[in-house]
Design a protein around this motif. Structure first.
Motif, PDB file in Angstrom:
ATOM      1  N   ALA A 117       0.829  -1.202   0.000  1.00 49.04           N
ATOM      2  CA  ALA A 117       0.000   0.000   0.000  1.00 49.04           C
ATOM      3  C   ALA A 117       0.870   1.261   0.000  1.00 49.04           C
ATOM      4  CB  ALA A 117      -0.932  -0.010   1.207  1.00 49.04           C
ATOM      5  N   LYS A 118       1.946   1.240   0.738  1.00 48.20           N
ATOM      6  CA  LYS A 118       2.836   2.413   0.791  1.00 48.20           C
ATOM      7  C   LYS A 118       3.463   2.678  -0.572  1.00 48.20           C
ATOM      8  CE  LYS A 118       4.112   2.241   5.659  1.00 48.20           C
ATOM      9  NZ  LYS A 118       5.207   2.102   6.634  1.00 48.20           N
ATOM     10  N   GLN A 119       3.894   1.604  -1.243  1.00 47.27           N
ATOM     11  CA  GLN A 119       4.506   1.776  -2.555  1.00 47.27           C
ATOM     12  C   GLN A 119       3.489   2.310  -3.566  1.00 47.27           C
ATOM     13  OE1 GLN A 119       5.849  -2.263  -2.997  1.00 47.27           O
ATOM     14  NE2 GLN A 119       7.986  -1.736  -2.497  1.00 47.27           N
ATOM     15  N   GLY A 129      -3.781   6.052   3.431  1.00 51.71           N
ATOM     16  CA  GLY A 129      -5.103   5.612   3.894  1.00 51.71           C
ATOM     17  C   GLY A 129      -6.064   5.357   2.747  1.00 51.71           C
ATOM     18  N   GLU A 130      -6.008   6.202   1.719  1.00 50.57           N
ATOM     19  CA  GLU A 130      -6.875   6.020   0.550  1.00 50.57           C
ATOM     20  C   GLU A 130      -6.563   4.700  -0.149  1.00 50.57           C
ATOM     21  OE1 GLU A 130      -7.814  10.251  -1.471  1.00 50.57           O
ATOM     22  OE2 GLU A 130      -5.677   9.751  -1.364  1.00 50.57           O
ATOM     23  N   VAL A 131      -5.275   4.424  -0.281  1.00 50.42           N
ATOM     24  CA  VAL A 131      -4.852   3.187  -0.959  1.00 50.42           C
ATOM     25  C   VAL A 131      -5.276   1.975  -0.139  1.00 50.42           C
ATOM     26  CG1 VAL A 131      -2.870   1.864  -1.776  1.00 50.42           C
ATOM     27  CG2 VAL A 131      -2.949   4.334  -2.145  1.00 50.42           C
ATOM     28  N   GLU A 132      -5.049   2.039   1.177  1.00 48.40           N
ATOM     29  CA  GLU A 132      -5.453   0.918   2.030  1.00 48.40           C
ATOM     30  C   GLU A 132      -6.962   0.697   1.974  1.00 48.40           C
ATOM     31  OE1 GLU A 132      -3.833   1.689   5.903  1.00 48.40           O
ATOM     32  OE2 GLU A 132      -1.784   1.209   5.273  1.00 48.40           O
ATOM     33  N   LEU A 133      -7.727   1.785   1.931  1.00 45.86           N
ATOM     34  CA  LEU A 133      -9.178   1.669   1.821  1.00 45.86           C
ATOM     35  C   LEU A 133      -9.564   0.989   0.508  1.00 45.86           C
ATOM     36  CD1 LEU A 133     -11.999   2.337   2.920  1.00 45.86           C
ATOM     37  CD2 LEU A 133     -11.829   4.537   1.740  1.00 45.86           C
TER      38      LEU A 133
END
Length: 146
Positions: A117-119, A129-133
């Motif tokens: 998610a960070k990458q 947070g948007e990516v993790e969501l």
């Protein structure tokens, strides 16, 4: 425990064993020192200590050489891994971040390629947070489709 620590520990143990051997040798020959020629005994002790010192120096040199070889192997492996990691990042076709409708599709594409998610957030210029969501929503969508 890393290789360097192990080798240092081995050096310390061998030095202690050598010192113990000298003390044992002296104690064992204490009776002989009193009754025999002290010059011969001193010469033999000096020879014994010299042999131990030579062996210790040889052991130290071998361990130093071994450490150098292992360090160069590790540096080569690190360089290879860094090269592979940079290669993967360069291979990515970056989607257009300006279109918000494509962002979930881009997240899904990169997530399926194995990126964290960070990458993904860094590549797409999004918040973590948007990516993790988005990833959580994709995983829930998959679970409902089963």
């Amino acid at each position: 425990m890393d290789v360097n620590g192990l080798l240092i520990a081995l050096l310390v143990v061998s030095a202690l064993l050598n010192a113990g051997a000298v003390m044992f040798f002296i104690k064992w020959n204490k009776e002989r020192i009193i009754s025999s020629n002290s010059d011969k005994l001193l010469i033999s002790i000096e020879e014994f200590v010299n042999k131990i010192e030579e062996k210790n120096e040889e052991l130290f040199q071998n361990m130093t050489d071994y450490i150098k070889v292992k360090e160069s192997d590790f540096e080569q492996r690190i360089a290879l891994l860094e090269e592979k990691q940079n290669f993967k990042i360069e291979e990515i076709v970056l989607p257009e971040a300006a279109e918000p409708a494509k962002a979930p599709e881009s997240v899904e594409t990169l997530y399926k390629q194995g990126f964290s998610a960070k990458q993904i957030a860094k590549v797409l210029g999004m918040e973590n947070g948007e990516v993790e969501l988005a990833i959580n929503m994709l995983n829930k969508k998959k679970s409902y489709q089963k």
